[in-house]
Design a protein around this motif. Structure first.
Motif, short mmCIF file in Angstrom:
data_model
loop_
_atom_site.label_atom_id
_atom_site.label_comp_id
_atom_site.label_asym_id
_atom_site.label_seq_id
_atom_site.Cartn_x
_atom_site.Cartn_y
_atom_site.Cartn_z
N THR A 119 0.82 -1.22 0.00
CA THR A 119 0.00 0.00 0.00
C THR A 119 0.85 1.26 0.00
N PHE A 120 1.94 1.29 0.73
CA PHE A 120 2.75 2.49 0.78
C PHE A 120 3.48 2.74 -0.53
N PHE A 121 4.01 1.69 -1.16
CA PHE A 121 4.61 1.86 -2.50
C PHE A 121 3.56 2.37 -3.48
N THR A 122 2.36 1.79 -3.45
CA THR A 122 1.31 2.15 -4.40
C THR A 122 0.86 3.59 -4.20
N GLY A 145 -11.77 2.96 3.52
CA GLY A 145 -11.53 1.96 4.55
C GLY A 145 -10.60 0.84 4.13
N SER A 146 -10.12 0.86 2.90
CA SER A 146 -9.21 -0.18 2.42
C SER A 146 -7.80 0.08 2.92
N GLY A 147 -6.90 -0.89 2.66
CA GLY A 147 -5.50 -0.66 3.01
C GLY A 147 -4.93 0.54 2.27
N ILE A 148 -5.26 0.66 0.99
CA ILE A 148 -4.84 1.82 0.21
C ILE A 148 -5.44 3.09 0.79
N GLY A 149 -6.72 3.05 1.10
CA GLY A 149 -7.41 4.23 1.60
C GLY A 149 -6.86 4.72 2.93
N THR A 150 -6.67 3.80 3.88
CA THR A 150 -6.18 4.22 5.19
C THR A 150 -4.76 4.76 5.09
N THR A 151 -3.97 4.22 4.16
CA THR A 151 -2.62 4.74 3.93
C THR A 151 -2.66 6.12 3.29
N ALA A 152 -3.51 6.28 2.26
CA ALA A 152 -3.58 7.57 1.56
C ALA A 152 -4.06 8.68 2.48
N ILE A 153 -5.04 8.39 3.32
CA ILE A 153 -5.52 9.41 4.26
C ILE A 153 -4.37 9.92 5.11
N GLN A 154 -3.65 9.01 5.72
CA GLN A 154 -2.60 9.41 6.67
C GLN A 154 -1.44 10.12 5.99
N LEU A 155 -0.98 9.59 4.85
CA LEU A 155 0.16 10.21 4.18
C LEU A 155 -0.20 11.60 3.67
N ALA A 156 -1.37 11.72 3.04
CA ALA A 156 -1.76 13.02 2.50
C ALA A 156 -1.92 14.06 3.61
N LYS A 157 -2.52 13.68 4.73
CA LYS A 157 -2.67 14.61 5.84
C LYS A 157 -1.31 14.98 6.44
N ALA A 158 -0.45 13.98 6.59
CA ALA A 158 0.87 14.24 7.18
C ALA A 158 1.69 15.19 6.32
N LEU A 159 1.44 15.19 5.01
CA LEU A 159 2.20 16.04 4.10
C LEU A 159 1.43 17.29 3.71
N GLY A 160 0.36 17.61 4.45
CA GLY A 160 -0.26 18.92 4.36
C GLY A 160 -1.44 19.07 3.43
#
Length: 323
Positions: A119-122, A145-160
């Motif tokens: 998920t993080f690579f994708t 709620g998917s693995g991709i979704g939960t990863t994208a939420i956190q990374l996008a928020k962390a990067l502003g």
């Protein structure tokens, strides 16, 4: 070694010889392996492994390096790693390319680390490289709620960035908001196009990350702002759709997409380096974390697939291989 094979469309336990690493490969004693939608599709004969890949399912692993090929320089026997692989993860031992091995982030277990690579690579490759999401822009993620979704939420928020998601239940919407999503839309009860336009004062979002395809194409285009980017990573509801090119032209949109599994190791290694520099510190600090819904022992891989196909999970499903 114990492995899980695909026989017809069934997952069955079996035994195979332990593979031997060569060249730039390492051999990992697998502690845990992630379960992903491509594994299910491979079992269903819809997504065959690329040439040269193992026929054993499993695209991400975490464990301990027990042997290395003669060209490996930076990974050593005894290292605790997680790795993106092209197959072979549902096994006690798995070959991985050394350049695609990343250290288990500080404070994370093997089970948590096994939830990272696919998920993080994708997400990194598609949202930040291809779609060029920047701070203060807005991202719409389907399947929050998917693995991709939960990863994208956190990374996008962390990067502003600001993040809106769609999900299939109010419970999943609440969980997405708790992860940091600025808004969550229950697609069974609300029209996500109307909701996105209302949330953005009719402007639309800068980036859409979509794994649905089909009829979502036209709706995604309506959601995009001028200069918006749609990035397609799966087509769960069909690979074909009608496209209004006027909408693309008038709003100067970019439509792109990618698959990861068949890309060469050099391409994936570049993503690994970016993740190590930018994302691994966020994981070590606890700013970003893998979301684990359930774990199953290796011999219950079929039950793990049943859970994934039910779409009731939130986050990742993991196979625990070694206790």
């Amino acid at each position: 070694m114990r492995v899980i094979e695909i026989n017809q469309t069934l997952l069955t336990p079996s035994e195979r010889a332990v593979p031997v690493p060569s060249g730039q490969q390492v051999l990992v004693r697998v502690a845990a392996a992630g379960v992903n939608r491509p594994d299910v599709m491979q079992r269903q004969r819809l997504y065959p492994p690329p040439p040269g890949a193992s026929d054993i399912p499993g695209l991400e692993i975490a464990g301990t390096v027990v042997a290395v090929g003669d060209e490996v320089k930076h990974v050593r026997v005894g290292d605790a790693v997680c790795a993106l692989v092209t197959g072979g993860g549902y096994a006690e031992y798995c070959l991985a390319t050394a350049a695609l091995c990343l250290p288990v982030p500080s404070g994370l277990s093997f089970v948590e680390a096994a939830a990272l690579p696919e998920t993080f690579f994708t997400v990194w490759s598609n949202v930040f490289d291809r779609a060029r999401l920047a701070a203060h822009e807005t991202l719409l993620v389907h399947g929050g709620g998917s693995g991709i979704g939960t990863t994208a939420i956190q990374l996008a928020k962390a990067l502003g960035a600001n993040v809106y998601v769609t999900a299939g239940s109010e419970q999943k919407c609440q969980l997405c908001r708790a992860l940091g999503a600025d808004a969550a839309i229950n697609y069974h009860e609300q029209d996500f196009v109307d909701q996105v336009l209302a949330l953005t004062a009719q402007r639309g979002v800068d980036v859409v990350l979509d794994m649905v395809g089909g009829a979502y194409l036209a709706r995604n285009i309506k959601c995009l702002a001028e200069e918006g980017r749609l990035v397609q990573i799966a087509v769960q509801q069909g690979a074909k759709a009608e496209l209004n090119l006027w909408a693309v032209m008038l709003k100067r949109l970019t439509l792109t997409g990618s698959t990861l599994r068949a890309r060469d190791d050099g391409f994936k290694a570049a993503i690994a380096r970016q993740l190590y520099q930018t994302v691994w510190p966020l994981l070590a600090a606890g700013t970003v974390k893998p979301i684990i819904h359930a774990t199953f022992p290796l011999n219950q891989a079929a039950l793990a697939h049943d859970m994934m196909e039910s779409n009731q999970h939130f986050g990742k499903i993991i196979l625990q291989v070694a206790l």
